[in-house]
Design a protein around this motif. Sequence first.
Motif, short mmCIF file in Angstrom:
data_model
loop_
_atom_site.label_atom_id
_atom_site.label_comp_id
_atom_site.label_asym_id
_atom_site.label_seq_id
_atom_site.Cartn_x
_atom_site.Cartn_y
_atom_site.Cartn_z
N LEU A 24 8.21 25.08 45.61
CA LEU A 24 8.82 25.84 46.70
C LEU A 24 10.27 25.41 46.85
CD1 LEU A 24 6.09 25.67 49.52
CD2 LEU A 24 6.44 27.47 47.81
N ALA A 25 11.10 26.34 47.31
CA ALA A 25 12.52 26.06 47.58
C ALA A 25 12.79 26.33 49.06
CB ALA A 25 13.41 26.95 46.71
N ARG A 26 13.62 25.50 49.66
CA ARG A 26 13.94 25.66 51.09
C ARG A 26 15.23 26.44 51.25
NH1 ARG A 26 13.63 20.70 55.48
NH2 ARG A 26 13.09 22.02 57.27
N ARG A 27 15.18 27.45 52.12
CA ARG A 27 16.37 28.26 52.36
C ARG A 27 17.42 27.42 53.06
NH1 ARG A 27 15.53 33.69 51.59
NH2 ARG A 27 17.21 34.28 52.99
N SER A 28 18.60 27.38 52.47
CA SER A 28 19.65 26.50 52.97
C SER A 28 20.36 27.10 54.18
CB SER A 28 20.67 26.21 51.86
OG SER A 28 21.13 27.41 51.29
#
Length: 316
Positions: A24-28
């Motif tokens: 998963l990637a976290r929205r910056s």
Amino acid sequence: MDQPIRSIHVVAGVITDARGRVLLARRSGGRDMAGLWEFPGGKREAGETSEAALVRELREELGIEAEVGEALIEVPQLYPDKRLRLEVRRITGWKGAPRGHEGQALAWVAPDRLTSYAMPPADRPVVGVLLHPDRYLVTPEPAADDEAWLSALERALGAGAARVQLRMRQAAPARMRSLAERAIALCRRAGADVLLNGDAQLARELGIGVHLRATQLREAIVRPLPKELPVAASCHDAGELKAAQRIGCDFAVLGPVRETATHPGADALGWESFAALREAVSLPIYAIGGLSPADITAARGQGAQGIAAIRSLWPA
């Protein structure tokens, strides 16, 4: 004059490591829904295929060269400022080590922990696809022969049914409990999820989930069972879907997509209307109404978890 809402097609990838964890990637910061976790990917540009767009986005975001595999689901989702279609593909392999090249945090997450990560609405149905079955067997009402009904259920479980709704609305209370107990034992032996139609109190006593009828859903104020027991609901319109989401249902069933023998003459939604209703909520949703396993690909293409059915999933 109101400006027309913009439409965006996003392609994302499910990347799984050797331990089965999902990336998963976290929205910056500075982006809408900053801080939420999502499946990595990005916008498909004009003239791009979905595969080319996903390869490019993963190269730019993560620094990897990805091999794009099967389609998992396409989720139509309506946001205040845009209409989004999230197309999700499985990544079958990649070269390089994933890194947050745009400053975003990354996390490798065990599948059973995915639901604990806060996500944008469009990403939540993707988790359902990864964790739960693509077909939901609704049993027919038991006829006079309990043994024949239980034998048919056992054959359905042997054929792969992994989520089952027990419909026993016409059975007397003592018979319902006895038959439900025997059916639950069969489902547990097969490793299948099991929910009871309509009777939340009996479901609680038996330690299983409940499937709410639409009439019950419209009257519900709170979730009828604790979080560890699944709650589902039958829905036919936007109001019922929103009610299911409001009380914390784990999934819903929406239809009928086509006319059925069970409800002859009922207005069929069709896939276009199904997708229009789907985009207003973030619940996993099974499509129901004249469908069979052959329709699962079409259902996934409109944002469904899969199909729910009686006739096509119950042994003849």
